[in-house]
Each structure stands twice: as structure tokens, then as C-alpha cells.
Write a protein that holds these residues in place. Structure first.
Motif, PDB file in Angstrom:
ATOM      1  N   GLY A 156      25.581  32.492 -59.284  1.00 49.38           N
ATOM      2  CA  GLY A 156      24.504  31.568 -58.944  1.00 49.38           C
ATOM      3  C   GLY A 156      23.475  32.119 -57.981  1.00 49.38           C
ATOM      4  N   GLY A 157      23.244  33.423 -57.983  1.00 52.96           N
ATOM      5  CA  GLY A 157      22.238  34.017 -57.120  1.00 52.96           C
ATOM      6  C   GLY A 157      22.689  34.228 -55.683  1.00 52.96           C
ATOM      7  N   MET A 158      23.947  33.937 -55.393  1.00 53.18           N
ATOM      8  CA  MET A 158      24.453  34.084 -54.019  1.00 53.18           C
ATOM      9  C   MET A 158      24.334  35.521 -53.527  1.00 53.18           C
ATOM     10  N   ALA A 159      24.515  36.480 -54.418  1.00 53.38           N
ATOM     11  CA  ALA A 159      24.489  37.883 -54.008  1.00 53.38           C
ATOM     12  C   ALA A 159      23.087  38.374 -53.684  1.00 53.38           C
ATOM     13  N   SER A 160      22.061  37.633 -54.097  1.00 56.11           N
ATOM     14  CA  SER A 160      20.694  38.083 -53.859  1.00 56.11           C
ATOM     15  C   SER A 160      19.922  37.159 -52.930  1.00 56.11           C
ATOM     16  N   GLY A 161      20.537  36.109 -52.436  1.00 53.32           N
ATOM     17  CA  GLY A 161      19.858  35.182 -51.536  1.00 53.32           C
ATOM     18  C   GLY A 161      19.730  35.763 -50.138  1.00 53.32           C
ATOM     19  N   PRO A 162      19.250  34.958 -49.193  1.00 53.68           N
ATOM     20  CA  PRO A 162      19.073  35.450 -47.823  1.00 53.68           C
ATOM     21  C   PRO A 162      20.383  35.841 -47.146  1.00 53.68           C
ATOM     22  N   CYS A 163      21.489  35.339 -47.632  1.00 58.14           N
ATOM     23  CA  CYS A 163      22.805  35.695 -47.079  1.00 58.14           C
ATOM     24  C   CYS A 163      23.586  36.550 -48.073  1.00 58.14           C
ATOM     25  N   GLY A 164      22.854  37.250 -48.935  1.00 59.73           N
ATOM     26  CA  GLY A 164      23.485  38.066 -49.972  1.00 59.73           C
ATOM     27  C   GLY A 164      24.384  39.151 -49.425  1.00 59.73           C
ATOM     28  N   THR A 165      23.966  39.814 -48.364  1.00 63.66           N
ATOM     29  CA  THR A 165      24.779  40.890 -47.788  1.00 63.66           C
ATOM     30  C   THR A 165      26.087  40.334 -47.249  1.00 63.66           C
ATOM     31  N   GLU A 166      26.005  39.220 -46.522  1.00 59.95           N
ATOM     32  CA  GLU A 166      27.200  38.598 -45.969  1.00 59.95           C
ATOM     33  C   GLU A 166      28.119  38.108 -47.082  1.00 59.95           C
ATOM     34  N   PHE A 167      27.513  37.534 -48.143  1.00 57.92           N
ATOM     35  CA  PHE A 167      28.300  37.064 -49.279  1.00 57.92           C
ATOM     36  C   PHE A 167      29.028  38.229 -49.943  1.00 57.92           C
ATOM     37  N   LYS A 168      28.309  39.325 -50.170  1.00 59.74           N
ATOM     38  CA  LYS A 168      28.922  40.493 -50.818  1.00 59.74           C
ATOM     39  C   LYS A 168      30.072  41.050 -49.993  1.00 59.74           C
ATOM     40  N   GLU A 169      29.887  41.117 -48.680  1.00 55.61           N
ATOM     41  CA  GLU A 169      30.956  41.633 -47.822  1.00 55.61           C
ATOM     42  C   GLU A 169      32.189  40.745 -47.881  1.00 55.61           C
ATOM     43  N   ALA A 170      31.987  39.430 -47.805  1.00 58.53           N
ATOM     44  CA  ALA A 170      33.113  38.492 -47.830  1.00 58.53           C
ATOM     45  C   ALA A 170      33.794  38.501 -49.194  1.00 58.53           C
ATOM     46  N   PHE A 171      32.996  38.475 -50.260  1.00 60.21           N
ATOM     47  CA  PHE A 171      33.568  38.427 -51.603  1.00 60.21           C
ATOM     48  C   PHE A 171      34.293  39.735 -51.935  1.00 60.21           C
ATOM     49  N   SER A 172      33.701  40.854 -51.539  1.00 58.08           N
ATOM     50  CA  SER A 172      34.343  42.156 -51.779  1.00 58.08           C
ATOM     51  C   SER A 172      35.669  42.237 -51.034  1.00 58.08           C
ATOM     52  N   CYS A 173      35.653  41.803 -49.780  1.00 56.50           N
ATOM     53  CA  CYS A 173      36.880  41.823 -48.990  1.00 56.50           C
ATOM     54  C   CYS A 173      37.960  41.010 -49.689  1.00 56.50           C
ATOM     55  N   PHE A 174      37.598  39.809 -50.154  1.00 52.92           N
ATOM     56  CA  PHE A 174      38.572  38.954 -50.839  1.00 52.92           C
ATOM     57  C   PHE A 174      39.061  39.616 -52.122  1.00 52.92           C
ATOM     58  N   HIS A 175      38.134  40.150 -52.908  1.00 54.64           N
ATOM     59  CA  HIS A 175      38.485  40.744 -54.200  1.00 54.64           C
ATOM     60  C   HIS A 175      39.437  41.930 -54.046  1.00 54.64           C
ATOM     61  N   TYR A 176      39.186  42.766 -53.068  1.00 50.74           N
ATOM     62  CA  TYR A 176      39.997  43.970 -52.886  1.00 50.74           C
ATOM     63  C   TYR A 176      41.157  43.765 -51.916  1.00 50.74           C
ATOM     64  N   SER A 177      41.344  42.553 -51.428  1.00 51.32           N
ATOM     65  CA  SER A 177      42.394  42.267 -50.446  1.00 51.32           C
ATOM     66  C   SER A 177      43.786  42.541 -51.036  1.00 51.32           C
ATOM     67  N   LYS A 178      44.616  43.187 -50.244  1.00 51.20           N
ATOM     68  CA  LYS A 178      45.999  43.490 -50.655  1.00 51.20           C
ATOM     69  C   LYS A 178      47.002  42.629 -49.871  1.00 51.20           C
ATOM     70  N   GLU A 179      46.507  41.734 -49.036  1.00 51.97           N
ATOM     71  CA  GLU A 179      47.391  40.909 -48.210  1.00 51.97           C
ATOM     72  C   GLU A 179      48.223  39.970 -49.072  1.00 51.97           C
ATOM     73  N   GLU A 180      49.356  39.554 -48.515  1.00 54.03           N
ATOM     74  CA  GLU A 180      50.251  38.624 -49.210  1.00 54.03           C
ATOM     75  C   GLU A 180      49.506  37.312 -49.513  1.00 54.03           C
ATOM     76  N   VAL A 181      48.807  36.795 -48.529  1.00 51.54           N
ATOM     77  CA  VAL A 181      47.919  35.655 -48.745  1.00 51.54           C
ATOM     78  C   VAL A 181      46.536  36.256 -48.948  1.00 51.54           C
ATOM     79  N   LYS A 182      46.142  36.347 -50.212  1.00 54.03           N
ATOM     80  CA  LYS A 182      44.911  37.064 -50.570  1.00 54.03           C
ATOM     81  C   LYS A 182      43.726  36.549 -49.761  1.00 54.03           C
ATOM     82  N   GLY A 183      43.007  37.479 -49.152  1.00 55.24           N
ATOM     83  CA  GLY A 183      41.816  37.145 -48.398  1.00 55.24           C
ATOM     84  C   GLY A 183      42.068  36.762 -46.955  1.00 55.24           C
ATOM     85  N   SER A 184      43.327  36.714 -46.544  1.00 54.60           N
ATOM     86  CA  SER A 184      43.602  36.321 -45.157  1.00 54.60           C
ATOM     87  C   SER A 184      43.084  37.355 -44.164  1.00 54.60           C
TER      88      SER A 184
END
Length: 154
Positions: free
Chosen positions: A57-85
Motif C-alpha cells: 500500500g505504498g508504505m515503503a515509499s511514503g514519508p516513513c518508508g525508511t523506518e517501515f523498511k527497517e522494521a519490516f526487514s527486521c521482522f522478516h529476517y528475524s530468527k527469534e523464537e517469538v518472531k520479531g521480538s
């Protein structure tokens, strides 16, 4: 025998029944799985995130796109038992950024309260109009009404 003519940018091909009767000799091109312009889902075959996916929905290119990408990438690549913790700081940073743009990223409780207040306004308007129409049809108790029996006798 088919004929071909060019009209501007368009190429028009007329074919005959005989052309349709023979088998096609067109070669289909295998899709390139690495084609960056090919529409894919959120996660590419390589496992990378497709930041161009319309599902974001354009979140990656909006004014908070960088912050969104960092948070989403962290969650996606998270190896924690509780994903994204391990991504709380990134999500907090994204939330803080979004709070600077309330017109683009309305908070859920604000959105719900706006929806409820507009619903209350509609309900109060409906009930006010219903009361007005009811009061118009009510008869004043001090007004003398002719008795139906008297009306029938006359």
C-alpha cells in the motif's frame, strides 16, 4: 496469405482461414525468475522482500518508508523464537515517524472515534427528524375531538 500493414504505432495483421488451419510456430519465452520488473508477491523467489508489491500500500515509499523498511526487514529476517521480538526499536521508530503524519497514518483509536462520532451525528439527526414527524402527528390532549358515536348519529 496474410497481410500486414502499419498504422502509426500499431501493426495490423490480417490472416486467412488457411493461416489458422496450420499449427502455430510461435515460441513461448520462459519467464525469467530474476526479472525485477515481473510482478511477484511480497516475498521474491530469492527470499528477498519485494518493496514494489502493491500489497504494501505504498508504505515503503511514503514519508516513513525508511523506518517501515527497517522494521519490516527486521521482522522478516528475524530468527527469534517469538518472531520479531528483536525488532521493537525499529517498530517504535516507525510508529514515532507515523505520529508526525497523522493525516497519512491515522491512529486506529482516532479513526474509530471519528467513525463513531459521525455515526452518532447521523443517529441523532435521524432521531431528531423522527421526533419532529411524531410530534406533528400527535394530537394535543386539550383539543376537543368529535365523538365517533356523535358523528355517526348526525
Amino acid at each position: 496469405m496474410s497481410s500486414v500493414r502499419q498504422e502509426g504505432k500499431d501493426r495490423i495483421i490480417f490472416v486467412t482461414k488457411e493461416d489458422h488451419a496450420t499449427a502455430s510456430n510461435a515460441e513461448l519465452v520462459e519467464e525469467d525468475p530474476n526479472d525485477p520488473y515481473e510482478e511477484r508477491g511480497l516475498i521474491l523467489p530469492s527470499g528477498e522482500i519485494n518493496w514494489n508489491c502493491p500489497c504494501l500500500g505504498g508504505m515503503a515509499s511514503g514519508p516513513c518508508g525508511t523506518e517501515f523498511k527497517e522494521a519490516f526487514s527486521c521482522f522478516h529476517y528475524s530468527k527469534e523464537e517469538v518472531k520479531g521480538s528483536d525488532c521493537l526499536d525499529q517498530f517504535r521508530s516507525m510508529q514515532e515517524c507515523m505520529q508526525h503524519y497523522p493525516e497519512l497514518y491515522p491512529q486506529e483509536d482516532e479513526k474509530e472515534s471519528r467513525d463513531k462520532s459521525s455515526e452518532k451525528d447521523r443517529t441523532s439527526q435521524d432521531s431528531a427528524s423522527a421526533e419532529t414527524s411524531t410530534s406533528d402527528t400527535e394530537i394535543d390532549s386539550n383539543t376537543t375531538q368529535p365523538n365517533k358515536e356523535d358523528a355517526a348519529e348526525s
